[in-house]
Design a protein around this motif. Sequence first.
Motif, PDB file in Angstrom:
ATOM      1  N   SER A   1       3.815   5.281  50.036  1.00 24.70           N
ATOM      2  CA  SER A   1       3.391   4.388  51.468  1.00 24.70           C
ATOM      3  C   SER A   1       2.352   5.536  51.851  1.00 24.70           C
ATOM      4  O   SER A   1       0.802   4.699  52.470  1.00 24.70           O
ATOM      5  CB  SER A   1       3.774   4.206  51.731  1.00 24.70           C
TER       6      SER A   1
ATOM      7  N   ALA B   1      -3.921  -9.573  53.266  1.00 29.80           N
ATOM      8  CA  ALA B   1      -2.341  -8.212  53.238  1.00 29.80           C
ATOM      9  C   ALA B   1      -1.194  -9.397  53.124  1.00 29.80           C
ATOM     10  O   ALA B   1      -0.834 -10.284  53.375  1.00 29.80           O
ATOM     11  CB  ALA B   1      -2.701  -8.776  54.732  1.00 29.80           C
ATOM     12  N   GLY B   2      -0.659  -8.836  51.974  1.00 30.00           N
ATOM     13  CA  GLY B   2       0.035  -9.040  51.293  1.00 30.00           C
ATOM     14  C   GLY B   2       0.297 -10.998  51.026  1.00 30.00           C
ATOM     15  O   GLY B   2       0.895 -11.654  50.685  1.00 30.00           O
TER      16      GLY B   2
ATOM     17  N   THR C   1      -2.561 -14.349  48.446  1.00 32.15           N
ATOM     18  CA  THR C   1      -3.737 -13.815  47.919  1.00 32.15           C
ATOM     19  C   THR C   1      -4.297 -15.424  47.592  1.00 32.15           C
ATOM     20  O   THR C   1      -2.795 -16.240  47.839  1.00 32.15           O
ATOM     21  CB  THR C   1      -3.229 -13.045  45.897  1.00 32.15           C
TER      22      THR C   1
END
Length: 445
Positions: free
Chosen positions: A311, A85-86, A88
């Motif tokens: 979103s 989540a946010g 990598t």
Amino acid sequence: MQRSEVVALDKRHVWHPYTPMDEYIARTDPLVVVGAEGPYLFDADGTRYLDANGSWWVSTLGHRHPRLVRALTEQAGAFPHTSLAGVTHAPAARLAAELVALAPGADRAGLPEAERLSRVFYSDNGSTAVEVAIKMAAQYWAQNGRPARTRFITLSGAFHGETIGATSVGGVEVFRDVFGPLLFDVVHVPSPAEPAGWERALAQVEATLRAHPDEIAAVILEPLIQGAAGMHVYAPAFLRAVREATRAVDTFLIADEVFTGLGRTGARFACDLADVVPDLLCLAKALSGGLMPFAATLATERVFSGFAGGSERALYYGHSYCGNPLGAAVAREVLAVYRDEDVLGQVARKAPRVKAAFERMAADIPGVTRPRALGLVGAVDLGGGGYLARAGWRVYEAARRRGLYLRPLGDTVYVAPALNIPDAALDELLAGVEASLREVAHAGG
């Protein structure tokens, strides 16, 4: 710890999958595995067993392949986990690129970019890989002008996993009937593997799509082999025709390759044998070589683009272990082993021996019927009792006495060993299955 102590603790506290527990506690002497290597499991009593089903179809490179163990160890030494989540990391990013490069249609010249499997969503097992695909299909249509598309077409005998969504699109009655009130509505069509032929199944798929084009979010199927139904094999022509039928009404095809993907059928993907590119492709099991719970759902660029925008259009779905670095690193090494050890070539060389052996068993042993084989899957039936039948379990006991772990599907006896099983071990396996079938037939079934 003594073997007897392990069994006592197990029977006091462990709830086993797909197991009538009263019978298990009262009568079963389980394998107590203390080691595994290659195609073999080792019991605490010193017995070596050939693992005839790859420990539920996951150990396609055998147990404890040294390269996979090394990849797991090296990644654990760097960092074993972080959320995606946010964040990598290289294992997830590089694996995604490699999966896209291997996916059905990747090397097809002229395939439109929108139809290429270009995006990878990670999860942790086959059920969740399917659940992801179901949610992607439903949400895509909900926010792209076709909100009434909420139903799925699935096959009789289908098995797609254990979560509620995956159970809903399943077709093995004993696995789904008790949960009926919790499941969403689907359209079941006959299995293309039934004796009436795949044309009848296709006619019902086409008729449903024509009659309800604004209701069907996707057709979902296991390409070419329906595993849990009893290793039912059907023709690639059916898969090609279903792909054309979905195109005719512009809806999605979901290919559940959790069992068939990465070489089981002799091709990289079963879809390749039909020259079909689905809209969504589900992978697990072989993807991590039996070392880690790890899965992926591949989506076309068209599906991915349907979530672009504000979103409120995002796919609000995920798992704590989504893209787990350990699983991703192992999966990358699995793909490397497939290349370096010519695993698909090994399957091509061994598959004719499996086919010939099961055809011989059906021809020579009384009561053994319906031989079928594809890649390194071979199966026969001992009757028509389905998953709850007991005939296969008598063969299981006979095989265990010969050092084979041969778990049946009711009255279906099958093998799905490691794809790189050594020739001598494959000969031992096939001979042991045949001898076990003969023993049961001689004893009167």
